[in-house]
Design a protein around this motif. Structure first.
Motif, PDB file in Angstrom:
ATOM      1  N   GLY A 107       0.838  -1.196   0.000  1.00  0.00           N
ATOM      2  CA  GLY A 107       0.000   0.000   0.000  1.00  0.00           C
ATOM      3  C   GLY A 107       0.870   1.241   0.000  1.00  0.00           C
ATOM      4  N   ILE A 108       0.233   2.374   0.271  1.00  0.00           N
ATOM      5  CA  ILE A 108       0.964   3.639   0.367  1.00  0.00           C
ATOM      6  C   ILE A 108       0.290   4.488   1.435  1.00  0.00           C
ATOM      7  N   ILE A 109       1.084   5.161   2.247  1.00  0.00           N
ATOM      8  CA  ILE A 109       0.561   6.017   3.307  1.00  0.00           C
ATOM      9  C   ILE A 109       0.989   7.456   3.021  1.00  0.00           C
ATOM     10  N   THR A 110       0.080   8.413   3.230  1.00  0.00           N
ATOM     11  CA  THR A 110       0.378   9.807   2.948  1.00  0.00           C
ATOM     12  C   THR A 110       0.308  10.637   4.219  1.00  0.00           C
ATOM     13  N   ILE A 115      -2.702  12.728   9.338  1.00  0.00           N
ATOM     14  CA  ILE A 115      -3.537  13.769   9.953  1.00  0.00           C
ATOM     15  C   ILE A 115      -4.938  13.233  10.229  1.00  0.00           C
ATOM     16  N   ARG A 116      -5.491  12.501   9.257  1.00  0.00           N
ATOM     17  CA  ARG A 116      -6.844  11.958   9.408  1.00  0.00           C
ATOM     18  C   ARG A 116      -6.924  10.989  10.578  1.00  0.00           C
ATOM     19  N   SER A 117      -5.871  10.209  10.787  1.00  0.00           N
ATOM     20  CA  SER A 117      -5.874   9.249  11.888  1.00  0.00           C
ATOM     21  C   SER A 117      -5.967   9.942  13.236  1.00  0.00           C
ATOM     22  N   GLN A 118      -5.410  11.143  13.338  1.00  0.00           N
ATOM     23  CA  GLN A 118      -5.447  11.871  14.604  1.00  0.00           C
ATOM     24  C   GLN A 118      -6.779  12.581  14.809  1.00  0.00           C
ATOM     25  N   TYR A 170     -13.785  22.086   3.459  1.00  0.00           N
ATOM     26  CA  TYR A 170     -12.338  21.998   3.263  1.00  0.00           C
ATOM     27  C   TYR A 170     -11.828  20.634   3.722  1.00  0.00           C
ATOM     28  N   GLU A 171     -12.287  20.180   4.889  1.00  0.00           N
ATOM     29  CA  GLU A 171     -11.856  18.884   5.414  1.00  0.00           C
ATOM     30  C   GLU A 171     -12.291  17.743   4.500  1.00  0.00           C
ATOM     31  N   LEU A 172     -13.520  17.815   4.009  1.00  0.00           N
ATOM     32  CA  LEU A 172     -14.044  16.758   3.144  1.00  0.00           C
ATOM     33  C   LEU A 172     -13.241  16.649   1.850  1.00  0.00           C
ATOM     34  N   LYS A 173     -12.919  17.784   1.254  1.00  0.00           N
ATOM     35  CA  LYS A 173     -12.195  17.766  -0.014  1.00  0.00           C
ATOM     36  C   LYS A 173     -10.810  17.156   0.146  1.00  0.00           C
ATOM     37  N   ARG A 174     -10.274  17.223   1.363  1.00  0.00           N
ATOM     38  CA  ARG A 174      -8.918  16.715   1.607  1.00  0.00           C
ATOM     39  C   ARG A 174      -8.916  15.410   2.404  1.00  0.00           C
ATOM     40  N   GLU A 263     -15.824  26.050  -4.937  1.00  0.00           N
ATOM     41  CA  GLU A 263     -14.551  26.640  -5.342  1.00  0.00           C
ATOM     42  C   GLU A 263     -13.416  26.297  -4.397  1.00  0.00           C
ATOM     43  N   ILE A 264     -13.725  25.702  -3.240  1.00  0.00           N
ATOM     44  CA  ILE A 264     -12.680  25.380  -2.260  1.00  0.00           C
ATOM     45  C   ILE A 264     -11.727  24.339  -2.814  1.00  0.00           C
TER      46      ILE A 264
END
Length: 264
Positions: A107-110, A115-118, A170-174, A263-264
């Motif tokens: 796999g690959i971890i980014t 950040i999402r895990s925290q 913003y959080e959802l898009k990322r 537009e975000i």
């Protein structure tokens, strides 16, 4: 402890050493990713990013431009995800291939995954509190996590606030938003939204059709009190939730807000 394997992406877009710069450009367009492991027979041979191909000819090959396996950093599935995050921070790498003991790609971890895990650490406590509340009311329930369509959500909150919607969008898009919490009973197909109204409305306005959710499956053939209250307020779908601008103390223009969020 949270492990890398819990948040890594298992479906990895990889390249062959004989791939060309043109192949990389096409893969970037197709996936919107900017870094790819170089793999031969499941073995990681290197890694290459868009920064490595700047100024290069379209015919040049990956094997001549990639960072070789001996010079790159990988991680293992059972690595503490915060340790992986520290490695990224110290080295400047935003993505790490995840391999087994034989160097096979898993796999690959980014850095976004870290950040999402925290962020999601807050969810178990909230989820446990809601579960205990319904158990204390005498309900039997089971829980599972799955992706659900937002058009099957029944909101139980009549209003959300405009300023918070921008942050949630913003959080959802990322990919940084916590899972919502919903209830599923034996009646009908829809899910009763318990927690995450701002996330759900932001997804609706952002044209996101699905959300990650903790689903509380309650064994009952009767309408629950929270669902009856929603009906009294005329809440059938997310479009029934009013968007409030606190500064103006009235409903803002949904069309204007939707355009801004897109537009975000």
């Amino acid at each position: 402890m949270v492990y890398v394997e819990e948040y890594m992406t298992k479906k990895v877009n990889s390249l062959d050493p004989s791939s060309t710069v043109l192949d990389i450009i096409e893969l970037v367009k197709k996936t919107t990713h900017d870094t790819f492991p170089v793999v031969v027979n499941s073995k990681v041979k290197g890694i290459i990013s868009v920064h490595d191909i700047i100024g290069k000819l379209e015919s040049e090959q990956v094997k001549d431009l990639m960072t070789n396996r001996d010079d790159m950093i990988v991680t293992k599935p059972k690595t503490n995800i915060m340790d992986a995050g520290r490695i990224m921070f110290r080295t400047g790498f935003s993505k790490l291939p995840v391999v087994d003991e034989e160097n096979n790609i898993l796999g690959i971890i980014t850095n976004t995954d870290v950040i999402r895990s925290q962020i999601e650490k807050t969810t178990p406590k909230k989820l446990e509190k809601i579960i205990n509340s319904y158990k204390n009311l005498g309900y039997e329930l089971t829980t599972k996590r799955e992706t659900i369509p937002i058009n099957e959500l029944i909101p139980t909150q009549s209003k959300v606030y405009e300023d918070e919607l921008y942050g949630r969008a913003y959080e959802l898009k990322r990919g940084l938003a916590e899972p919502i919490i919903v209830i599923k009973t034996n009646i009908g197909r829809k899910y009763i939204l318990v927690d995450g109204h701002h996330r759900a409305v932001a997804a609706y306005l952002s044209c996101i059709n699905e959300l990650e959710a903790h689903v509380l499956e309650i064994d009952t053939d009767k309408k629950m009190g929270i669902e009856k209250t929603a009906e009294k307020q005329g809440l059938v779908s997310l479009k029934d939730v009013k968007i409030i601008d606190e500064d103006k103390s009235n409903c803002s223009s949904t069309y204007k807000l939707k355009s801004s969020i897109l537009e975000i």
